[in-house]
Design a protein around this motif. Structure first.
Motif, mmCIF file in Angstrom:
data_model
loop_
_atom_site.group_PDB
_atom_site.id
_atom_site.type_symbol
_atom_site.label_atom_id
_atom_site.label_comp_id
_atom_site.label_asym_id
_atom_site.label_seq_id
_atom_site.Cartn_x
_atom_site.Cartn_y
_atom_site.Cartn_z
ATOM 1 N N MET A 68 -27.444 11.791 -114.409
ATOM 2 C CA MET A 68 -27.264 12.852 -115.485
ATOM 3 C C MET A 68 -27.282 14.188 -115.026
ATOM 4 N N LYS A 69 -28.288 14.457 -113.761
ATOM 5 C CA LYS A 69 -27.939 15.789 -113.193
ATOM 6 C C LYS A 69 -26.593 16.181 -112.659
ATOM 7 N N LYS A 70 -26.236 15.165 -111.896
ATOM 8 C CA LYS A 70 -24.888 15.444 -111.273
ATOM 9 C C LYS A 70 -23.714 15.385 -112.427
ATOM 10 N N SER A 71 -23.762 14.878 -113.208
ATOM 11 C CA SER A 71 -22.725 15.039 -114.428
ATOM 12 C C SER A 71 -22.745 16.494 -115.029
ATOM 13 N N LYS A 72 -24.073 17.052 -115.014
ATOM 14 C CA LYS A 72 -24.149 18.451 -115.737
ATOM 15 C C LYS A 72 -23.702 19.424 -114.754
ATOM 16 N N LYS A 73 -23.921 19.065 -113.432
ATOM 17 C CA LYS A 73 -23.639 19.970 -112.327
ATOM 18 C C LYS A 73 -21.994 20.050 -112.228
ATOM 19 N N GLN A 74 -21.429 18.686 -112.524
ATOM 20 C CA GLN A 74 -19.943 18.704 -112.169
ATOM 21 C C GLN A 74 -19.368 19.552 -113.269
ATOM 22 N N ASN A 75 -20.032 19.306 -114.813
ATOM 23 C CA ASN A 75 -19.324 19.982 -115.949
ATOM 24 C C ASN A 75 -19.311 21.404 -115.701
ATOM 25 N N ILE A 76 -20.615 22.000 -114.981
ATOM 26 C CA ILE A 76 -20.764 23.451 -114.883
ATOM 27 C C ILE A 76 -19.609 23.937 -113.891
ATOM 28 N N ILE A 77 -19.198 23.191 -112.771
ATOM 29 C CA ILE A 77 -18.562 23.345 -111.764
ATOM 30 C C ILE A 77 -16.995 23.346 -112.441
ATOM 31 N N ILE A 78 -16.694 22.417 -113.082
ATOM 32 C CA ILE A 78 -15.381 22.475 -113.901
ATOM 33 C C ILE A 78 -15.397 23.392 -114.871
ATOM 34 N N ALA A 79 -16.173 23.750 -115.569
ATOM 35 C CA ALA A 79 -16.176 25.026 -116.533
ATOM 36 C C ALA A 79 -16.021 26.218 -115.837
ATOM 37 N N SER A 80 -16.642 26.460 -114.669
ATOM 38 C CA SER A 80 -16.467 27.575 -113.980
ATOM 39 C C SER A 80 -15.027 27.656 -113.456
ATOM 40 N N ILE A 81 -14.577 26.469 -112.944
ATOM 41 C CA ILE A 81 -13.322 26.487 -112.345
ATOM 42 C C ILE A 81 -12.149 26.923 -113.255
#
Length: 163
Positions: free
Chosen positions: A1-14
């Motif tokens: 779950m944590k990894k997915s949230k972190k990926q979403n933040i990275i994707i949103a940032s990009i």
């Protein structure tokens, strides 16, 4: 779950960075277009004022040739004409052309300067009746026309993105 949230933040940032870059680019393009439009309008205004001055001068010359204007009146008008045309030439130096249009501005300026020189020779011919001034005037007006055509060619090439 944590990894997915972190990926979403990275994707949103990009995505935010990309959207910001696109917005910044579009703003820059719009600013460049506005500057180009302003430059084009200012150049057109100078060209129209020069055309108007030349039309008025030619009208006075016709009046003189037809005897409706004395040589003295034409001479007085001519001084004013030369001064106004010199002021128009200075306006070219005030322009801030986009880089690709700079050569055309220089050619327009050279055309106008040559036209002024032609007018001065013509005026001298009227004063002195020395045909060498008339011949020089005719030669300079042809040269001015050639500069004008070259300027238009450069301007249109820059406008089409060929410069």
């Amino acid at each position: 779950m944590k990894k997915s949230k972190k990926q979403n933040i990275i994707i949103a940032s990009i995505a935010i960075i990309i959207i910001g870059a696109i917005a910044g680019y579009n703003y820059s393009v719009d600013q460049t277009k506005q500057k180009g439009l302003r430059f084009g309008n200012e150049l057109q205004q100078i060209q129209e004022e020069i055309k108007q001055l030349q039309t008025e001068f030619n009208s006075k010359v016709i009046q003189w040739k037809e005897g409706d204007l004395s040589q003295e009146e034409l001479s007085e008008y001519s001084k004013n004409h030369v001064e106004k045309l010199q002021n128009e030439i200075l306006k070219y130096d005030e322009l801030i052309p986009p880089k690709q249009f700079a050569p055309s501005v220089e050619l327009f300026k050279l055309s106008t300067q040559t036209q002024l020189d032609s007018d001065k020779e013509f005026i001298e011919w009227i004063k002195t009746d020395d045909d060498s001034h008339k011949i020089r005037s005719d030669s300079l007006i042809q040269e001015s026309f050639e500069y004008e055509m070259a300027a238009l060619g450069e301007f249109n090439a820059a406008k089409a993105g060929l410069r």
